[in-house]
Design a protein around this motif. Structure first.
Motif, PDB file in Angstrom:
ATOM      1  N   GLY A 161      15.449  10.694   1.960  1.00 53.19           N
ATOM      2  CA  GLY A 161      15.777   9.440   2.632  1.00 53.19           C
ATOM      3  C   GLY A 161      14.557   8.569   2.849  1.00 53.19           C
ATOM      4  N   SER A 162      13.451   9.186   3.196  1.00 52.71           N
ATOM      5  CA  SER A 162      12.207   8.428   3.391  1.00 52.71           C
ATOM      6  C   SER A 162      11.710   7.840   2.075  1.00 52.71           C
ATOM      7  N   LEU A 163      11.815   8.606   0.995  1.00 57.72           N
ATOM      8  CA  LEU A 163      11.396   8.096  -0.314  1.00 57.72           C
ATOM      9  C   LEU A 163      12.278   6.938  -0.753  1.00 57.72           C
ATOM     10  N   ILE A 164      13.581   7.042  -0.494  1.00 55.78           N
ATOM     11  CA  ILE A 164      14.500   5.946  -0.832  1.00 55.78           C
ATOM     12  C   ILE A 164      14.134   4.702  -0.035  1.00 55.78           C
ATOM     13  N   PHE A 165      13.839   4.871   1.248  1.00 51.57           N
ATOM     14  CA  PHE A 165      13.448   3.726   2.080  1.00 51.57           C
ATOM     15  C   PHE A 165      12.188   3.068   1.533  1.00 51.57           C
ATOM     16  N   LEU A 166      11.175   3.861   1.204  1.00 51.31           N
ATOM     17  CA  LEU A 166       9.934   3.296   0.655  1.00 51.31           C
ATOM     18  C   LEU A 166      10.177   2.592  -0.671  1.00 51.31           C
ATOM     19  N   ALA A 167      11.047   3.165  -1.498  1.00 50.33           N
ATOM     20  CA  ALA A 167      11.321   2.566  -2.804  1.00 50.33           C
ATOM     21  C   ALA A 167      12.033   1.225  -2.655  1.00 50.33           C
ATOM     22  N   LEU A 168      13.052   1.179  -1.799  1.00 50.63           N
ATOM     23  CA  LEU A 168      13.794  -0.068  -1.634  1.00 50.63           C
ATOM     24  C   LEU A 168      12.983  -1.125  -0.900  1.00 50.63           C
ATOM     25  N   MET A 169      12.003  -0.709  -0.129  1.00 47.35           N
ATOM     26  CA  MET A 169      11.141  -1.649   0.584  1.00 47.35           C
ATOM     27  C   MET A 169      10.234  -2.414  -0.384  1.00 47.35           C
ATOM     28  N   GLN A 170      10.001  -1.874  -1.567  1.00 52.03           N
ATOM     29  CA  GLN A 170       9.078  -2.504  -2.500  1.00 52.03           C
ATOM     30  C   GLN A 170       9.621  -3.793  -3.099  1.00 52.03           C
ATOM     31  N   VAL A 171      10.934  -3.894  -3.240  1.00 46.39           N
ATOM     32  CA  VAL A 171      11.515  -5.090  -3.855  1.00 46.39           C
ATOM     33  C   VAL A 171      11.209  -6.346  -3.028  1.00 46.39           C
ATOM     34  N   PRO A 172      11.534  -6.383  -1.733  1.00 46.47           N
ATOM     35  CA  PRO A 172      11.156  -7.585  -0.982  1.00 46.47           C
ATOM     36  C   PRO A 172       9.649  -7.700  -0.750  1.00 46.47           C
ATOM     37  N   ALA A 173       8.957  -6.578  -0.660  1.00 49.55           N
ATOM     38  CA  ALA A 173       7.507  -6.646  -0.437  1.00 49.55           C
ATOM     39  C   ALA A 173       6.809  -7.323  -1.607  1.00 49.55           C
ATOM     40  N   VAL A 174       7.206  -6.997  -2.820  1.00 46.58           N
ATOM     41  CA  VAL A 174       6.599  -7.620  -3.998  1.00 46.58           C
ATOM     42  C   VAL A 174       6.944  -9.108  -4.042  1.00 46.58           C
ATOM     43  N   LEU A 175       8.187  -9.430  -3.725  1.00 43.89           N
ATOM     44  CA  LEU A 175       8.588 -10.840  -3.721  1.00 43.89           C
ATOM     45  C   LEU A 175       7.807 -11.629  -2.680  1.00 43.89           C
ATOM     46  N   PHE A 176       7.686 -11.104  -1.465  1.00 45.17           N
ATOM     47  CA  PHE A 176       6.982 -11.821  -0.413  1.00 45.17           C
ATOM     48  C   PHE A 176       5.468 -11.809  -0.616  1.00 45.17           C
TER      49      PHE A 176
ATOM     50  N   TRP B 223       0.846  -1.200   0.000  1.00 47.81           N
ATOM     51  CA  TRP B 223       0.000   0.000   0.000  1.00 47.81           C
ATOM     52  C   TRP B 223       0.877   1.244   0.000  1.00 47.81           C
ATOM     53  N   ALA B 224       1.953   1.206   0.781  1.00 46.47           N
ATOM     54  CA  ALA B 224       2.888   2.335   0.802  1.00 46.47           C
ATOM     55  C   ALA B 224       3.535   2.507  -0.569  1.00 46.47           C
ATOM     56  N   GLY B 225       3.800   1.413  -1.257  1.00 51.48           N
ATOM     57  CA  GLY B 225       4.352   1.489  -2.609  1.00 51.48           C
ATOM     58  C   GLY B 225       3.386   2.112  -3.604  1.00 51.48           C
ATOM     59  N   HIS B 226       2.119   1.742  -3.481  1.00 49.69           N
ATOM     60  CA  HIS B 226       1.112   2.352  -4.360  1.00 49.69           C
ATOM     61  C   HIS B 226       0.985   3.849  -4.074  1.00 49.69           C
ATOM     62  N   ALA B 227       1.015   4.201  -2.800  1.00 49.77           N
ATOM     63  CA  ALA B 227       0.949   5.622  -2.435  1.00 49.77           C
ATOM     64  C   ALA B 227       2.173   6.367  -2.948  1.00 49.77           C
ATOM     65  N   LEU B 228       3.354   5.765  -2.821  1.00 54.41           N
ATOM     66  CA  LEU B 228       4.574   6.390  -3.331  1.00 54.41           C
ATOM     67  C   LEU B 228       4.486   6.599  -4.831  1.00 54.41           C
ATOM     68  N   GLY B 229       4.001   5.602  -5.546  1.00 59.28           N
ATOM     69  CA  GLY B 229       3.846   5.745  -6.997  1.00 59.28           C
ATOM     70  C   GLY B 229       2.916   6.881  -7.360  1.00 59.28           C
ATOM     71  N   PHE B 230       1.802   6.976  -6.654  1.00 62.84           N
ATOM     72  CA  PHE B 230       0.844   8.053  -6.905  1.00 62.84           C
ATOM     73  C   PHE B 230       1.467   9.412  -6.592  1.00 62.84           C
ATOM     74  N   ILE B 231       2.198   9.508  -5.482  1.00 59.20           N
ATOM     75  CA  ILE B 231       2.845  10.770  -5.097  1.00 59.20           C
ATOM     76  C   ILE B 231       3.888  11.171  -6.125  1.00 59.20           C
ATOM     77  N   LEU B 232       4.663  10.213  -6.620  1.00 54.75           N
ATOM     78  CA  LEU B 232       5.687  10.528  -7.620  1.00 54.75           C
ATOM     79  C   LEU B 232       5.067  11.033  -8.925  1.00 54.75           C
ATOM     80  N   ILE B 233       3.994  10.394  -9.335  1.00 55.96           N
ATOM     81  CA  ILE B 233       3.322  10.839 -10.559  1.00 55.96           C
ATOM     82  C   ILE B 233       2.754  12.243 -10.370  1.00 55.96           C
ATOM     83  N   CYS B 234       2.113  12.499  -9.238  1.00 55.94           N
ATOM     84  CA  CYS B 234       1.568  13.837  -8.965  1.00 55.94           C
ATOM     85  C   CYS B 234       2.675  14.886  -8.888  1.00 55.94           C
ATOM     86  N   THR B 235       3.800  14.536  -8.262  1.00 51.38           N
ATOM     87  CA  THR B 235       4.931  15.457  -8.176  1.00 51.38           C
ATOM     88  C   THR B 235       5.456  15.810  -9.562  1.00 51.38           C
TER      89      THR B 235
END
Length: 137
Positions: A114-129, A19-31
């Motif tokens: 830093g927070s955006l980087i953390f959210l972005a890198l968190m998506q790789v294992p989240a998608v796998l799991f 969910w945080a990844g989807h929110a990050l994607g939406f925020i990046l597109i809006c930005t």
């Protein structure tokens, strides 16, 4: 790689991370859209806005529904684009610090980046799991 087995539920933490990844994607597109509307200040701003749209789309792909044949390719795209996002954010911070130094100012700690980087890198294992919750054990 088999899809999620029906008897193995996806843990809540993985679901929240997605969910945080989807929110990050939406925020990046809006930005990116807002920066285009306000006007871009050079080539790096154009590249950054374009990449934010691309990465926002990748983050919002339905990874759980992708077929087994294409999953490795799309997952590789997520891994590569997440790493590229980190480099984009580091370059952005460097340019911000250089601009501030030219004006004689000093910037603080880049907490948002830093927070955006953390959210972005968190998506790789989240998608796998999310796809393979049996790998968590």
């Amino acid at each position: 790689m088999p899809t999620n087995k029906p008897n193995l539920p996806v843990p809540d933490g993985v679901r929240y991370a997605r969910w945080a990844g989807h929110a990050l994607g939406f925020i990046l597109i809006c930005t990116a859209v807002v920066s285009v509307i306000r006007g871009l200040d050079g080539a790096f701003s154009s590249i950054k806005a374009s990449y934010f749209v691309l990465y926002g789309i990748v983050l919002n792909l339905p990874f759980i529904r992708i077929s087994d044949a294409r999953w490795k390719l799309v997952y590789g795209l997520l891994v590569f684009s997440s790493i590229a996002f980190v480099f984009m954010m580091v370059a952005s911070v460097m340019f911000s610090y250089m601009d501030a130094a030219d004006r004689g100012e000093r910037l603080g700690v880049p907490g948002l980046e830093g927070s955006l980087i953390f959210l972005a890198l968190m998506q790789v294992p989240a998608v796998l799991f999310q796809r393979r919750p049996d790998l968590i054990d």
